[in-house]
Scaffold this motif. Sequence first.
Motif, PDB file in Angstrom:
ATOM      1  N   ALA A 151      -6.990 -10.896 -10.672  1.00  0.00           N
ATOM      2  CA  ALA A 151      -6.329 -11.370  -9.451  1.00  0.00           C
ATOM      3  C   ALA A 151      -7.124 -11.032  -8.196  1.00  0.00           C
ATOM      4  O   ALA A 151      -7.199 -11.830  -7.261  1.00  0.00           O
ATOM      5  N   MET A 152      -7.741  -9.862  -8.150  1.00  0.00           N
ATOM      6  CA  MET A 152      -8.483  -9.490  -6.936  1.00  0.00           C
ATOM      7  C   MET A 152      -9.677 -10.406  -6.688  1.00  0.00           C
ATOM      8  O   MET A 152     -10.102 -10.599  -5.566  1.00  0.00           O
ATOM      9  N   PHE A 153     -10.218 -11.022  -7.743  1.00  0.00           N
ATOM     10  CA  PHE A 153     -11.352 -11.931  -7.582  1.00  0.00           C
ATOM     11  C   PHE A 153     -10.923 -13.248  -6.932  1.00  0.00           C
ATOM     12  O   PHE A 153     -11.750 -14.016  -6.476  1.00  0.00           O
ATOM     13  N   ASN A 154      -9.614 -13.488  -6.912  1.00  0.00           N
ATOM     14  CA  ASN A 154      -9.080 -14.698  -6.294  1.00  0.00           C
ATOM     15  C   ASN A 154      -8.562 -14.463  -4.887  1.00  0.00           C
ATOM     16  O   ASN A 154      -8.233 -15.433  -4.188  1.00  0.00           O
ATOM     17  N   SER A 155      -8.474 -13.186  -4.453  1.00  0.00           N
ATOM     18  CA  SER A 155      -7.862 -12.932  -3.153  1.00  0.00           C
ATOM     19  C   SER A 155      -8.624 -11.957  -2.259  1.00  0.00           C
ATOM     20  O   SER A 155      -8.341 -11.883  -1.076  1.00  0.00           O
ATOM     21  N   PHE A 156      -9.583 -11.232  -2.767  1.00  0.00           N
ATOM     22  CA  PHE A 156     -10.323 -10.240  -1.982  1.00  0.00           C
ATOM     23  C   PHE A 156     -11.277 -10.969  -1.031  1.00  0.00           C
ATOM     24  O   PHE A 156     -12.188 -11.688  -1.478  1.00  0.00           O
ATOM     25  N   PRO A 157     -11.071 -10.843   0.296  1.00  0.00           N
ATOM     26  CA  PRO A 157     -11.842 -11.628   1.270  1.00  0.00           C
ATOM     27  C   PRO A 157     -13.369 -11.586   1.101  1.00  0.00           C
ATOM     28  O   PRO A 157     -14.007 -12.648   1.188  1.00  0.00           O
ATOM     29  N   PRO A 158     -13.996 -10.428   0.850  1.00  0.00           N
ATOM     30  CA  PRO A 158     -15.459 -10.470   0.669  1.00  0.00           C
ATOM     31  C   PRO A 158     -15.889 -11.315  -0.537  1.00  0.00           C
ATOM     32  O   PRO A 158     -16.920 -11.988  -0.491  1.00  0.00           O
ATOM     33  N   PHE A 159     -15.100 -11.305  -1.598  1.00  0.00           N
ATOM     34  CA  PHE A 159     -15.412 -12.137  -2.764  1.00  0.00           C
ATOM     35  C   PHE A 159     -15.228 -13.609  -2.432  1.00  0.00           C
ATOM     36  O   PHE A 159     -16.026 -14.457  -2.836  1.00  0.00           O
ATOM     37  N   LEU A 160     -14.155 -13.917  -1.704  1.00  0.00           N
ATOM     38  CA  LEU A 160     -13.900 -15.300  -1.308  1.00  0.00           C
ATOM     39  C   LEU A 160     -15.044 -15.832  -0.449  1.00  0.00           C
ATOM     40  O   LEU A 160     -15.469 -16.980  -0.603  1.00  0.00           O
ATOM     41  N   GLU A 161     -15.564 -14.984   0.442  1.00  0.00           N
ATOM     42  CA  GLU A 161     -16.663 -15.396   1.321  1.00  0.00           C
ATOM     43  C   GLU A 161     -17.939 -15.682   0.525  1.00  0.00           C
ATOM     44  O   GLU A 161     -18.654 -16.638   0.803  1.00  0.00           O
ATOM     45  N   LYS A 162     -18.220 -14.863  -0.477  1.00  0.00           N
ATOM     46  CA  LYS A 162     -19.414 -15.079  -1.320  1.00  0.00           C
ATOM     47  C   LYS A 162     -19.333 -16.427  -2.034  1.00  0.00           C
ATOM     48  O   LYS A 162     -20.307 -17.169  -2.093  1.00  0.00           O
ATOM     49  N   VAL A 163     -18.172 -16.733  -2.568  1.00  0.00           N
ATOM     50  CA  VAL A 163     -17.982 -18.002  -3.272  1.00  0.00           C
ATOM     51  C   VAL A 163     -18.067 -19.172  -2.293  1.00  0.00           C
ATOM     52  O   VAL A 163     -18.690 -20.198  -2.588  1.00  0.00           O
ATOM     53  N   LYS A 164     -17.485 -19.016  -1.103  1.00  0.00           N
ATOM     54  CA  LYS A 164     -17.565 -20.079  -0.093  1.00  0.00           C
ATOM     55  C   LYS A 164     -19.016 -20.357   0.287  1.00  0.00           C
ATOM     56  O   LYS A 164     -19.406 -21.517   0.443  1.00  0.00           O
ATOM     57  N   ASN A 165     -19.810 -19.299   0.442  1.00  0.00           N
ATOM     58  CA  ASN A 165     -21.216 -19.482   0.804  1.00  0.00           C
ATOM     59  C   ASN A 165     -21.972 -20.254  -0.280  1.00  0.00           C
ATOM     60  O   ASN A 165     -22.784 -21.129   0.025  1.00  0.00           O
ATOM     61  N   LEU A 166     -21.701 -19.935  -1.535  1.00  0.00           N
ATOM     62  CA  LEU A 166     -22.344 -20.667  -2.630  1.00  0.00           C
ATOM     63  C   LEU A 166     -21.898 -22.121  -2.629  1.00  0.00           C
ATOM     64  O   LEU A 166     -22.717 -23.032  -2.773  1.00  0.00           O
ATOM     65  N   LYS A 167     -20.618 -22.354  -2.447  1.00  0.00           N
ATOM     66  CA  LYS A 167     -20.115 -23.730  -2.461  1.00  0.00           C
ATOM     67  C   LYS A 167     -20.693 -24.547  -1.307  1.00  0.00           C
ATOM     68  O   LYS A 167     -21.003 -25.730  -1.472  1.00  0.00           O
ATOM     69  N   ARG A 168     -20.874 -23.911  -0.142  1.00  0.00           N
ATOM     70  CA  ARG A 168     -21.509 -24.603   0.982  1.00  0.00           C
ATOM     71  C   ARG A 168     -22.943 -25.000   0.630  1.00  0.00           C
ATOM     72  O   ARG A 168     -23.383 -26.115   0.915  1.00  0.00           O
ATOM     73  N   ALA A 169     -23.663 -24.073   0.003  1.00  0.00           N
ATOM     74  CA  ALA A 169     -25.044 -24.359  -0.402  1.00  0.00           C
ATOM     75  C   ALA A 169     -25.071 -25.476  -1.442  1.00  0.00           C
ATOM     76  O   ALA A 169     -25.941 -26.348  -1.411  1.00  0.00           O
ATOM     77  N   GLN A 170     -24.102 -25.486  -2.352  1.00  0.00           N
ATOM     78  CA  GLN A 170     -24.039 -26.529  -3.371  1.00  0.00           C
ATOM     79  C   GLN A 170     -23.750 -27.893  -2.748  1.00  0.00           C
ATOM     80  O   GLN A 170     -24.318 -28.905  -3.162  1.00  0.00           O
ATOM     81  N   VAL A 171     -22.884 -27.931  -1.752  1.00  0.00           N
ATOM     82  CA  VAL A 171     -22.580 -29.195  -1.067  1.00  0.00           C
ATOM     83  C   VAL A 171     -23.831 -29.705  -0.351  1.00  0.00           C
ATOM     84  O   VAL A 171     -24.155 -30.891  -0.419  1.00  0.00           O
ATOM     85  N   GLU A 172     -24.526 -28.800   0.327  1.00  0.00           N
ATOM     86  CA  GLU A 172     -25.763 -29.198   1.010  1.00  0.00           C
ATOM     87  C   GLU A 172     -26.770 -29.730   0.011  1.00  0.00           C
ATOM     88  O   GLU A 172     -27.436 -30.748   0.250  1.00  0.00           O
ATOM     89  N   ALA A 173     -26.902 -29.075  -1.146  1.00  0.00           N
ATOM     90  CA  ALA A 173     -27.824 -29.519  -2.183  1.00  0.00           C
ATOM     91  C   ALA A 173     -27.418 -30.893  -2.716  1.00  0.00           C
ATOM     92  O   ALA A 173     -28.272 -31.757  -2.961  1.00  0.00           O
ATOM     93  N   GLU A 174     -26.141 -31.111  -2.867  1.00  0.00           N
ATOM     94  CA  GLU A 174     -25.625 -32.411  -3.321  1.00  0.00           C
ATOM     95  C   GLU A 174     -25.997 -33.513  -2.334  1.00  0.00           C
ATOM     96  O   GLU A 174     -26.471 -34.582  -2.725  1.00  0.00           O
ATOM     97  N   LEU A 175     -25.830 -33.224  -1.057  1.00  0.00           N
ATOM     98  CA  LEU A 175     -26.152 -34.212  -0.029  1.00  0.00           C
ATOM     99  C   LEU A 175     -27.652 -34.520   0.012  1.00  0.00           C
ATOM    100  O   LEU A 175     -28.051 -35.668   0.179  1.00  0.00           O
ATOM    101  N   ARG A 176     -28.476 -33.501  -0.123  1.00  0.00           N
ATOM    102  CA  ARG A 176     -29.928 -33.699  -0.041  1.00  0.00           C
ATOM    103  C   ARG A 176     -30.525 -34.328  -1.289  1.00  0.00           C
ATOM    104  O   ARG A 176     -31.501 -35.068  -1.195  1.00  0.00           O
ATOM    105  N   CYS A 177     -29.959 -34.022  -2.446  1.00  0.00           N
ATOM    106  CA  CYS A 177     -30.639 -34.370  -3.703  1.00  0.00           C
ATOM    107  C   CYS A 177     -29.994 -35.504  -4.487  1.00  0.00           C
ATOM    108  O   CYS A 177     -30.659 -36.134  -5.307  1.00  0.00           O
ATOM    109  N   PHE A 178     -28.720 -35.730  -4.322  1.00  0.00           N
ATOM    110  CA  PHE A 178     -28.045 -36.747  -5.124  1.00  0.00           C
ATOM    111  C   PHE A 178     -27.629 -37.869  -4.231  1.00  0.00           C
ATOM    112  O   PHE A 178     -27.612 -38.893  -4.184  1.00  0.00           O
TER     113      PHE A 178
END
Length: 115
Positions: A88-115
């Motif tokens: 449960a803490m992996f779904n609600s702990f703010p520092p963990f949420l921020e790490k996942v958000k940063n990866l997802k932002r990078a993935q979206v940027e990669a999707e836009l540039r490459c696909f």
Amino acid sequence: MAAAACSALAAALTATASFAVELPKNDYPTSARADYVFACMQTNGQNRIVLEKCSCSIDTIASLLPYDEYEAAETIMSVRQKGGESVAMFNSFPPFLEKVKNLKRAQVEAELRCF
């Protein structure tokens, strides 16, 4: 004169050797890049065009996100898949949420540039 030339050569080789060992802070291990490309190709197709797009995608992510942050976010997302109260803490702990958000932002940027 020969001693001076040898000394200069030794200094140049030492400088070159120390430079060759240094890697960028965001340099991803080959296995991490290969895992990403393999999973990407499983999702998007198994052909040369998709290989190039998936390779572009991980290269883009690597340019935007240091490897240690990528690895942390991937670990958090992997643990989340197990489900249950123990994660449960992996779904609600703010520092963990921020790490996942940063990866997802990078993935979206990669999707836009490459696909």
